[in-house]
Design a protein around this motif. Structure first.
Motif, PDB file in Angstrom:
ATOM      1  N   LYS A 180       0.861  -1.196   0.000  1.00  0.00           N
ATOM      2  CA  LYS A 180       0.000   0.000   0.000  1.00  0.00           C
ATOM      3  C   LYS A 180       0.895   1.245   0.000  1.00  0.00           C
ATOM      4  O   LYS A 180       0.643   2.204  -0.728  1.00  0.00           O
ATOM      5  CB  LYS A 180      -0.910   0.003   1.226  1.00  0.00           C
ATOM      6  CG  LYS A 180      -1.897   1.143   1.190  1.00  0.00           C
ATOM      7  CD  LYS A 180      -2.835   1.155   2.352  1.00  0.00           C
ATOM      8  CE  LYS A 180      -3.784   2.335   2.176  1.00  0.00           C
ATOM      9  NZ  LYS A 180      -4.712   2.478   3.273  1.00  0.00           N
ATOM     10  N   ASP A 222       1.932   4.110  -3.121  1.00  0.00           N
ATOM     11  CA  ASP A 222       1.429   5.457  -2.843  1.00  0.00           C
ATOM     12  C   ASP A 222       2.207   6.499  -3.657  1.00  0.00           C
ATOM     13  O   ASP A 222       3.434   6.552  -3.586  1.00  0.00           O
ATOM     14  CB  ASP A 222       1.568   5.764  -1.352  1.00  0.00           C
ATOM     15  CG  ASP A 222       0.795   7.005  -0.976  1.00  0.00           C
ATOM     16  OD1 ASP A 222      -0.229   6.859  -0.319  1.00  0.00           O
ATOM     17  OD2 ASP A 222       1.207   8.123  -1.354  1.00  0.00           O
ATOM     18  N   PRO A 223       1.491   7.342  -4.428  1.00  0.00           N
ATOM     19  CA  PRO A 223       2.196   8.326  -5.259  1.00  0.00           C
ATOM     20  C   PRO A 223       2.991   9.340  -4.441  1.00  0.00           C
ATOM     21  O   PRO A 223       3.959   9.900  -4.944  1.00  0.00           O
ATOM     22  CB  PRO A 223       1.068   9.031  -6.021  1.00  0.00           C
ATOM     23  CG  PRO A 223      -0.092   8.125  -5.931  1.00  0.00           C
ATOM     24  CD  PRO A 223       0.041   7.378  -4.641  1.00  0.00           C
ATOM     25  N   SER A 224       2.590   9.589  -3.200  1.00  0.00           N
ATOM     26  CA  SER A 224       3.311  10.578  -2.391  1.00  0.00           C
ATOM     27  C   SER A 224       4.433   9.964  -1.565  1.00  0.00           C
ATOM     28  O   SER A 224       5.480  10.586  -1.372  1.00  0.00           O
ATOM     29  CB  SER A 224       2.339  11.294  -1.450  1.00  0.00           C
ATOM     30  OG  SER A 224       1.476  12.105  -2.177  1.00  0.00           O
ATOM     31  N   SER A 263       1.289   9.483 -11.522  1.00  0.00           N
ATOM     32  CA  SER A 263       0.013   8.856 -11.116  1.00  0.00           C
ATOM     33  C   SER A 263      -1.128   9.186 -12.072  1.00  0.00           C
ATOM     34  O   SER A 263      -2.151   8.493 -12.071  1.00  0.00           O
ATOM     35  CB  SER A 263      -0.357   9.274  -9.691  1.00  0.00           C
ATOM     36  OG  SER A 263      -0.511  10.670  -9.632  1.00  0.00           O
ATOM     37  N   LEU A 289      -3.349   2.107  -7.264  1.00  0.00           N
ATOM     38  CA  LEU A 289      -4.482   1.754  -6.405  1.00  0.00           C
ATOM     39  C   LEU A 289      -5.535   2.857  -6.365  1.00  0.00           C
ATOM     40  O   LEU A 289      -6.602   2.683  -5.780  1.00  0.00           O
ATOM     41  CB  LEU A 289      -3.987   1.487  -4.976  1.00  0.00           C
ATOM     42  CG  LEU A 289      -3.065   0.292  -4.777  1.00  0.00           C
ATOM     43  CD1 LEU A 289      -2.485   0.294  -3.368  1.00  0.00           C
ATOM     44  CD2 LEU A 289      -3.790  -1.020  -5.037  1.00  0.00           C
ATOM     45  N   GLY A 290      -5.239   3.991  -6.998  1.00  0.00           N
ATOM     46  CA  GLY A 290      -6.108   5.157  -6.881  1.00  0.00           C
ATOM     47  C   GLY A 290      -7.296   5.185  -7.822  1.00  0.00           C
ATOM     48  O   GLY A 290      -8.174   6.034  -7.672  1.00  0.00           O
ATOM     49  N   LYS A 291      -7.354   4.300  -8.792  1.00  0.00           N
ATOM     50  CA  LYS A 291      -8.484   4.312  -9.747  1.00  0.00           C
ATOM     51  C   LYS A 291      -9.000   2.896  -9.940  1.00  0.00           C
ATOM     52  O   LYS A 291      -8.222   1.927  -9.942  1.00  0.00           O
ATOM     53  CB  LYS A 291      -8.022   4.849 -11.117  1.00  0.00           C
ATOM     54  CG  LYS A 291      -7.626   6.312 -11.121  1.00  0.00           C
ATOM     55  CD  LYS A 291      -8.771   7.212 -11.505  1.00  0.00           C
ATOM     56  CE  LYS A 291      -8.288   8.663 -11.581  1.00  0.00           C
ATOM     57  NZ  LYS A 291      -9.370   9.609 -11.730  1.00  0.00           N
ATOM     58  N   PRO A 292     -10.318   2.770 -10.156  1.00  0.00           N
ATOM     59  CA  PRO A 292     -10.893   1.431 -10.358  1.00  0.00           C
ATOM     60  C   PRO A 292     -10.285   0.680 -11.537  1.00  0.00           C
ATOM     61  O   PRO A 292     -10.246  -0.532 -11.541  1.00  0.00           O
ATOM     62  CB  PRO A 292     -12.379   1.718 -10.607  1.00  0.00           C
ATOM     63  CG  PRO A 292     -12.623   3.056  -9.996  1.00  0.00           C
ATOM     64  CD  PRO A 292     -11.348   3.815 -10.130  1.00  0.00           C
ATOM     65  N   GLY A 331     -11.242  -2.918  -0.384  1.00  0.00           N
ATOM     66  CA  GLY A 331     -12.315  -3.175  -1.360  1.00  0.00           C
ATOM     67  C   GLY A 331     -12.496  -2.032  -2.356  1.00  0.00           C
ATOM     68  O   GLY A 331     -13.206  -2.166  -3.338  1.00  0.00           O
ATOM     69  N   GLY A 332     -11.868  -0.892  -2.097  1.00  0.00           N
ATOM     70  CA  GLY A 332     -12.025   0.273  -2.969  1.00  0.00           C
ATOM     71  C   GLY A 332     -10.986   0.281  -4.071  1.00  0.00           C
ATOM     72  O   GLY A 332     -10.226  -0.679  -4.194  1.00  0.00           O
ATOM     73  N   PRO A 333     -10.910   1.322  -4.884  1.00  0.00           N
ATOM     74  CA  PRO A 333     -11.864   2.427  -4.943  1.00  0.00           C
ATOM     75  C   PRO A 333     -13.165   2.019  -5.642  1.00  0.00           C
ATOM     76  O   PRO A 333     -13.131   1.238  -6.587  1.00  0.00           O
ATOM     77  CB  PRO A 333     -11.114   3.477  -5.773  1.00  0.00           C
ATOM     78  CG  PRO A 333     -10.089   2.718  -6.541  1.00  0.00           C
ATOM     79  CD  PRO A 333      -9.753   1.500  -5.757  1.00  0.00           C
ATOM     80  N   ALA A 334     -14.245   2.561  -5.135  1.00  0.00           N
ATOM     81  CA  ALA A 334     -15.589   2.325  -5.686  1.00  0.00           C
ATOM     82  C   ALA A 334     -15.888   0.840  -5.863  1.00  0.00           C
ATOM     83  O   ALA A 334     -16.405   0.423  -6.890  1.00  0.00           O
ATOM     84  CB  ALA A 334     -15.750   3.076  -7.011  1.00  0.00           C
ATOM     85  N   ASN A 335     -15.533   0.047  -4.858  1.00  0.00           N
ATOM     86  CA  ASN A 335     -15.796  -1.400  -4.836  1.00  0.00           C
ATOM     87  C   ASN A 335     -15.058  -2.171  -5.934  1.00  0.00           C
ATOM     88  O   ASN A 335     -15.386  -3.332  -6.200  1.00  0.00           O
ATOM     89  CB  ASN A 335     -17.300  -1.705  -4.959  1.00  0.00           C
ATOM     90  CG  ASN A 335     -18.037  -1.400  -3.674  1.00  0.00           C
ATOM     91  OD1 ASN A 335     -17.424  -1.302  -2.605  1.00  0.00           O
ATOM     92  ND2 ASN A 335     -19.349  -1.261  -3.752  1.00  0.00           N
TER      93      ASN A 335
END
Lengths: 287, 404
Positions: free
Chosen positions: A118, A122-124, A139, A145-148, A233-237
């Motif tokens: 994780k 992370d981009p930061s 990014s 991990l930031g977009k579905p 479970g994200g983003p947006a499931n």
């Protein structure tokens, strides 16, 4: 008399496996919440199972789970085999060292692996984007991990990182068990590397792949800890698995009966995808 | 041999003279494990009226263990519980009403903010007494803002403008926008500050009401102007980003703010500034509160209440605040000069909770939060219009979610 000796095992299996399974199936027939007494009023029959048909979040979780299992197993088998073949070509000392190094991710628990990656993604804070930065990728181009669109792929990548070493070890032992004469004969007959792999090695590795698929396949279909630590479970499931959904229904929404129905559904899915082929393969071998 | 017998007898007499608590004076407290539990144990060592045993277990198993005790085993006398469990515990008759004990002890519950007391009340009876609270506040690197000529925002629009300013400079606002409860909590804070709620006056789901859609637009903008990676962050990462200088400001849960003042973990020890999350209308923050209650199946109810009464008294409350930076439910503790100077974020947290509200607590609304979390994540990570996302959520949930 043999039954007496088997009794301890039978009792343990009954208490640890059979009883919880029956109890879970029993609970799935009730509108049950933790702490509630089970009464005839809360009996709903197959209603919880019927609700599975109309639950859009469950359908998404099912799709994610199957897709993850496919990606994870295909990737680990492909990379594991490629690495094993490469190591066989290397000098013994180097190959042994790399194999030893390879086993390290296996020693880390999936939840810790999830937390490590994780941060890596992370981009930061993370290392992945620092490395991608050398290739001019940030990014916005690869959201990780930031977009579905890319999250499930990143989860699968993390799984490959952890499980591929296991495949390397098993496939290497499978490759080493192929009689040397057979490989030499194929070489003398002028077989190319690709022919050698597909005609000699792959058939010999069939049983190895079955074992890996059973162990890792069932693990991936019931995946929980890795995804929970990575994305919850994200983003947006988009990475929601059936196990995480079942957990949420049980301990966040407190629908224990429905959560049990989801778990039973998960168990049946795992059995159909990985259990049945295993039984079929076993019975064909016996014949 | 005789000497040995005499020695044993003397030893026995001596041991019997050591003061011990009778069995009925043993109080078992159920709570989650961690630093806060260790500090509570340390403070409770000074309680002399009973033998207090604190049974601390992992938060993830706490509710289940407490319910097991209510339903069958009866292991616990004092229950430390959070507001989202209160309705369930009270409705099932698992907590004992405390009014009789409150009256007998002369405890003045008006010293607590009314919203902390009301959350533990039903049918005119009080079932819990508040101890520890938390809320969401803004944290800024004051020196950075000053250097850039920026000031602390007073409205959500100004907050978005500040986020945009810093996004254009390469950072942005730090928010816990990953799919999870933290995102829903921040959204609730914006919503409550805009005078809205998730339900209308008739108890029907109202996700397409003007304040909800306003809050969703603010949420969308904050995510758009957030630091890279914030759409996967939970509370810890969001707080870390501000204190390590990745973001010049952010929205954090007050439980994490004590680390801003730790030089080993923070680069903003000397420059940190706090404020409530700016509201659109009145300042109405989202509160979380942990309260003490007495188990209905406890055999030592009076002794259990006496311990609670001692634990929430200003002296012990201040000791807990100083030890653990717990944001107290007692306004007097947060205002105490020693506490306020050691933990400056408490003033902003207390101000945010003067008129606090809670996420929906009733069982009919239990499906709302997981669905809202997914919808907020969709808004944060896609180009979908927030109005469309919430309209769809309203149509998916309106027949199953209710405030009744």
């Amino acid at each position: 008399m043999p039954v007496v000796f088997l009794m301890p095992t039978i009792v343990v299996v009954l208490l640890v496996m059979i009883f919880p399974l029956i109890y879970g199936i029993f609970i799935s027939l009730f509108d049950y919440h933790i702490g509630m007494k089970i009464t005839s009023d809360s009996f709903v029959g197959l209603e919880n199972y019927k609700a599975l048909l109309y639950d859009k979040v469950l359908h998404r979780a099912f799709l994610n789970t199957v897709l993850f299992a496919l990606l994870a197993n295909l990737g680990e088998l492909t990379f594991g085999t490629l690495i094993s073949l490469t190591l066989l070509k290397c000098k013994k000392g180097i190959a042994d060292f790399v194999r030893g190094l390879c086993t390290m991710p296996l020693l880390v628990s999936p939840i810790i692996t999830g937390f490590i990656w994780k941060y890596m993604f992370d981009p930061s804070f993370g290392l992945v984007y620092w490395i991608l930065g050398f290739f001019g990728i940030d990014s916005s181009e690869f959201p990780g991990l930031g977009k579905p669109t890319t999250a499930l792929l990143c989860v699968a990548f993390t799984h490959w990182w952890q499980i591929t070493p296991f495949v390397v070890l098993v496939v290497t032992s499978g490759l080493l068990s192929i009689p040397e004469e057979r490989l030499e004969a194929a070489n003398l007959d002028g077989a190319s590397g690709i022919e050698l792999f597909f005609l000699i090695m792959l058939p010999a590795l069939k049983n190895v792949y079955y074992v890996v698929l059973i162990i890792s396949g069932v693990d991936t279909i019931k995946v929980f800890d890795l995804i929970y630590a990575l994305t919850q479970g994200g983003p947006a499931n988009s990475t929601l698995s059936l196990s995480i959904y079942s957990f949420r229904e049980a301990f966040e929404v407190y629908h224990m009966g429905y959560a049990m129905a989801v778990s039973v559904f998960l168990m049946i899915t795992a059995f159909i995808i990985f259990g049945l082929p295993f039984i079929h393969a076993n019975s064909s071998q016996e014949e | 041999m005789k000497k040995m017998v005499v020695l044993l007898l003397v030893l026995g007499l001596l041991l019997s003279a050591v003061p011990t608590f009778a069995d009925d004076e043993k109080i078992v407290v159920s709570r989650w494990a961690g630093d806060h539990a260790d500090d509570m144990k340390f403070v409770a060592e000074n309680y002399n009226a009973a033998n207090v045993v604190i049974d601390d277990i992992g938060y993830e198993n706490l509710r289940q263990k407490q319910i097991q005790s209510f339903s069958t085993t009866g292991d616990y006398d004092v229950i430390y519980f959070q507001e989202i469990w209160a309705e369930d515990y009270i409705r099932n008759g698992w907590l004992a009403p405390l009014d009789e004990y409150i009256e007998k002890s002369g405890l003045d519950i008006s010293t607590f903010s009314p919203s902390f007391v009301e959350v533990n009340q039903a049918d005119g009876k009080t079932y819990g007494l508040p101890a520890m609270t938390h809320t969401y506040i803004m944290v800024y690197d004051g020196a950075q803002l000053e250097k850039d000529g920026m000031s602390i925002p007073q409205t959500p629009e100004e907050m978005v403008a500040l986020a945009k300013f810093y996004k254009e400079k390469g950072s942005g606002i730090s928010i816990p926008a990953g799919q999870g409860q933290a995102a829903a909590d921040v959204f609730s804070t914006i919503l409550f500050g805009a005078g809205g709620d998730y339900f209308d006056a008739d108890g029907n789901l109202a996700l397409t009401s003007e304040p909800v859609l306003y809050a969703s637009k603010i949420w969308d903008d904050l995510c758009k102007y957030s630091v890279d990676g914030a759409t996967t962050w939970l509370n810890e990462e969001a707080a870390d980003a501000v204190r390590t200088g990745i973001a010049p400001f952010g929205i954090t849960i007050s439980d994490t703010n004590f680390l801003d003042l730790n030089p080993d973990r923070s680069r903003i020890v000397d420059t940190v500034v706090y404020s409530p999350i700016p509201p659109r209308n009145d300042l109405v923050g989202l509160a979380g509160v942990w309260s003490f209650g007495v188990a209905a199946n406890s055999e030592n109810k009076e002794a259990a209440f006496d311990f609670i009464n001692w634990m929430i008294a200003p002296e012990q409350d201040k000791a807990m605040a100083l030890l653990n930076s717990q944001t107290s439910a007692l306004a007097s503790t947060a205002a105490d000069p020693e506490v306020a100077s050691k933990f400056p974020f408490m003033a902003a947290a207390s101000e945010s909770m003067l008129k606090a509200k809670y996420n929906p607590l009733n069982p009919g609304a239990s499906e709302l939060m997981p669905a809202l979390q997914a919808a907020l994540s969709e808004i944060a990570t896609s180009d979908n219009n927030p109005v469309d996302v919430l309209t769809k959520l309203q149509s998916d949930l309106e027949s199953i979610v209710t405030s009744k």
